[in-house]
Design a protein around this motif. Structure first.
Motif, PDB file in Angstrom:
ATOM      1  N   GLY A   1       0.799  -1.220   0.000  1.00  0.00           N
ATOM      2  CA  GLY A   1       0.000   0.000   0.000  1.00  0.00           C
ATOM      3  C   GLY A   1       0.824   1.259   0.000  1.00  0.00           C
ATOM      4  O   GLY A   1       2.011   1.248   0.324  1.00  0.00           O
ATOM      5  N   ARG A   2       0.195   2.376  -0.416  1.00  0.00           N
ATOM      6  CA  ARG A   2       0.820   3.695  -0.468  1.00  0.00           C
ATOM      7  C   ARG A   2       2.126   3.685  -1.264  1.00  0.00           C
ATOM      8  O   ARG A   2       3.050   4.424  -0.969  1.00  0.00           O
ATOM      9  CB  ARG A   2       1.081   4.235   0.933  1.00  0.00           C
ATOM     10  N   GLY A   3       2.227   2.810  -2.264  1.00  0.00           N
ATOM     11  CA  GLY A   3       3.426   2.748  -3.089  1.00  0.00           C
ATOM     12  C   GLY A   3       4.596   2.048  -2.435  1.00  0.00           C
ATOM     13  O   GLY A   3       5.700   2.079  -2.948  1.00  0.00           O
ATOM     14  N   ILE A   4       4.350   1.415  -1.304  1.00  0.00           N
ATOM     15  CA  ILE A   4       5.412   0.725  -0.570  1.00  0.00           C
ATOM     16  C   ILE A   4       5.415  -0.746  -0.967  1.00  0.00           C
ATOM     17  O   ILE A   4       4.372  -1.387  -1.025  1.00  0.00           O
ATOM     18  CB  ILE A   4       5.214   0.867   0.953  1.00  0.00           C
ATOM     19  N   LYS A   5       6.624  -1.241  -1.219  1.00  0.00           N
ATOM     20  CA  LYS A   5       6.784  -2.657  -1.554  1.00  0.00           C
ATOM     21  C   LYS A   5       7.642  -3.327  -0.498  1.00  0.00           C
ATOM     22  O   LYS A   5       8.634  -2.762  -0.026  1.00  0.00           O
ATOM     23  CB  LYS A   5       7.441  -2.827  -2.923  1.00  0.00           C
ATOM     24  N   ARG A   6       7.262  -4.539  -0.139  1.00  0.00           N
ATOM     25  CA  ARG A   6       8.003  -5.343   0.832  1.00  0.00           C
ATOM     26  C   ARG A   6       8.788  -6.389   0.052  1.00  0.00           C
ATOM     27  O   ARG A   6       8.224  -7.178  -0.702  1.00  0.00           O
ATOM     28  CB  ARG A   6       7.035  -6.020   1.791  1.00  0.00           C
ATOM     29  N   ASN A   7      10.099  -6.382   0.216  1.00  0.00           N
ATOM     30  CA  ASN A   7      10.962  -7.360  -0.429  1.00  0.00           C
ATOM     31  C   ASN A   7      11.348  -8.388   0.621  1.00  0.00           C
ATOM     32  O   ASN A   7      11.840  -8.030   1.687  1.00  0.00           O
ATOM     33  CB  ASN A   7      12.200  -6.682  -1.007  1.00  0.00           C
ATOM     34  N   LEU A   8      11.112  -9.642   0.300  1.00  0.00           N
ATOM     35  CA  LEU A   8      11.319 -10.653   1.320  1.00  0.00           C
ATOM     36  C   LEU A   8      12.094 -11.834   0.805  1.00  0.00           C
ATOM     37  O   LEU A   8      12.261 -12.031  -0.397  1.00  0.00           O
ATOM     38  CB  LEU A   8       9.973 -11.102   1.890  1.00  0.00           C
ATOM     39  N   LEU A   9      12.555 -12.619   1.749  1.00  0.00           N
ATOM     40  CA  LEU A   9      13.240 -13.873   1.480  1.00  0.00           C
ATOM     41  C   LEU A   9      12.350 -14.995   1.998  1.00  0.00           C
ATOM     42  O   LEU A   9      11.708 -14.845   3.041  1.00  0.00           O
ATOM     43  CB  LEU A   9      14.586 -13.924   2.199  1.00  0.00           C
ATOM     44  N   VAL A  10      12.342 -16.110   1.305  1.00  0.00           N
ATOM     45  CA  VAL A  10      11.549 -17.260   1.726  1.00  0.00           C
ATOM     46  C   VAL A  10      12.509 -18.396   2.043  1.00  0.00           C
ATOM     47  O   VAL A  10      13.348 -18.774   1.212  1.00  0.00           O
ATOM     48  CB  VAL A  10      10.554 -17.687   0.624  1.00  0.00           C
ATOM     49  N   CYS A  11      12.389 -18.948   3.241  1.00  0.00           N
ATOM     50  CA  CYS A  11      13.226 -20.063   3.655  1.00  0.00           C
ATOM     51  C   CYS A  11      12.886 -21.271   2.786  1.00  0.00           C
ATOM     52  O   CYS A  11      11.718 -21.654   2.675  1.00  0.00           O
ATOM     53  CB  CYS A  11      12.981 -20.384   5.128  1.00  0.00           C
ATOM     54  N   PRO A  12      13.887 -21.893   2.159  1.00  0.00           N
ATOM     55  CA  PRO A  12      13.604 -23.033   1.285  1.00  0.00           C
ATOM     56  C   PRO A  12      13.102 -24.265   2.038  1.00  0.00           C
ATOM     57  O   PRO A  12      12.423 -25.101   1.462  1.00  0.00           O
ATOM     58  CB  PRO A  12      14.940 -23.309   0.601  1.00  0.00           C
ATOM     59  N   ARG A  13      13.402 -24.351   3.319  1.00  0.00           N
ATOM     60  CA  ARG A  13      12.963 -25.510   4.098  1.00  0.00           C
ATOM     61  C   ARG A  13      11.560 -25.353   4.657  1.00  0.00           C
ATOM     62  O   ARG A  13      10.686 -26.158   4.407  1.00  0.00           O
ATOM     63  CB  ARG A  13      13.935 -25.774   5.239  1.00  0.00           C
ATOM     64  N   CYS A  14      11.375 -24.298   5.450  1.00  0.00           N
ATOM     65  CA  CYS A  14      10.095 -24.145   6.158  1.00  0.00           C
ATOM     66  C   CYS A  14       9.122 -23.209   5.450  1.00  0.00           C
ATOM     67  O   CYS A  14       7.987 -23.051   5.880  1.00  0.00           O
ATOM     68  CB  CYS A  14      10.335 -23.664   7.581  1.00  0.00           C
ATOM     69  N   LYS A  15       9.579 -22.547   4.401  1.00  0.00           N
ATOM     70  CA  LYS A  15       8.760 -21.609   3.622  1.00  0.00           C
ATOM     71  C   LYS A  15       8.351 -20.363   4.410  1.00  0.00           C
ATOM     72  O   LYS A  15       7.437 -19.652   4.027  1.00  0.00           O
ATOM     73  CB  LYS A  15       7.504 -22.277   3.046  1.00  0.00           C
ATOM     74  N   ALA A  16       9.029 -20.091   5.517  1.00  0.00           N
ATOM     75  CA  ALA A  16       8.752 -18.878   6.294  1.00  0.00           C
ATOM     76  C   ALA A  16       9.255 -17.665   5.520  1.00  0.00           C
ATOM     77  O   ALA A  16      10.273 -17.722   4.829  1.00  0.00           O
ATOM     78  CB  ALA A  16       9.443 -18.936   7.658  1.00  0.00           C
ATOM     79  N   GLU A  17       8.527 -16.561   5.622  1.00  0.00           N
ATOM     80  CA  GLU A  17       8.887 -15.332   4.935  1.00  0.00           C
ATOM     81  C   GLU A  17       9.578 -14.376   5.904  1.00  0.00           C
ATOM     82  O   GLU A  17       9.100 -14.157   7.008  1.00  0.00           O
ATOM     83  CB  GLU A  17       7.642 -14.666   4.360  1.00  0.00           C
ATOM     84  N   TYR A  18      10.690 -13.826   5.456  1.00  0.00           N
ATOM     85  CA  TYR A  18      11.451 -12.873   6.248  1.00  0.00           C
ATOM     86  C   TYR A  18      11.610 -11.587   5.441  1.00  0.00           C
ATOM     87  O   TYR A  18      12.037 -11.621   4.292  1.00  0.00           O
ATOM     88  CB  TYR A  18      12.831 -13.438   6.602  1.00  0.00           C
TER      89      TYR A  18
END
Length: 81
Positions: A4-21
């Protein structure tokens, strides 16, 4: 990922547990600064003049310090203190 508001979240995804950081957040101004840095690095690749190279590196350092400050401030705004 747009949040929102032109903001983008860039994240990493754990290949094992698929958790987003969350890696970092960007807005239009931050993306513009990142683009300037990219263009300066392209100019550096084409330049052989030592003084011009030094000028490009100084500009990159200046933009990067501003970029770091802006990105930290945006993270605080989005995530809270």
């Amino acid at each position: 990922m747009k949040i929102g508001r032109g903001i983008k979240r860039n994240l990493l995804v754990c290949p094992r547990c698929k958790a987003e950081y969350t890696s970092y957040y960007t807005n239009a101004e931050i993306r513009k600064q990142q683009s300037k840095i990219s263009k300066l690095y392209n100019a550096i690749r084409m330049t052989r003049n030592k003084s011009l190279l030094d000028q490009h590196y100084k500009k990159i350092d200046s933009i990067q310090s501003d970029l770091e400050r802006d990105m930290n401030q945006l993270r605080i705004e989005v995530e809270g203190p």
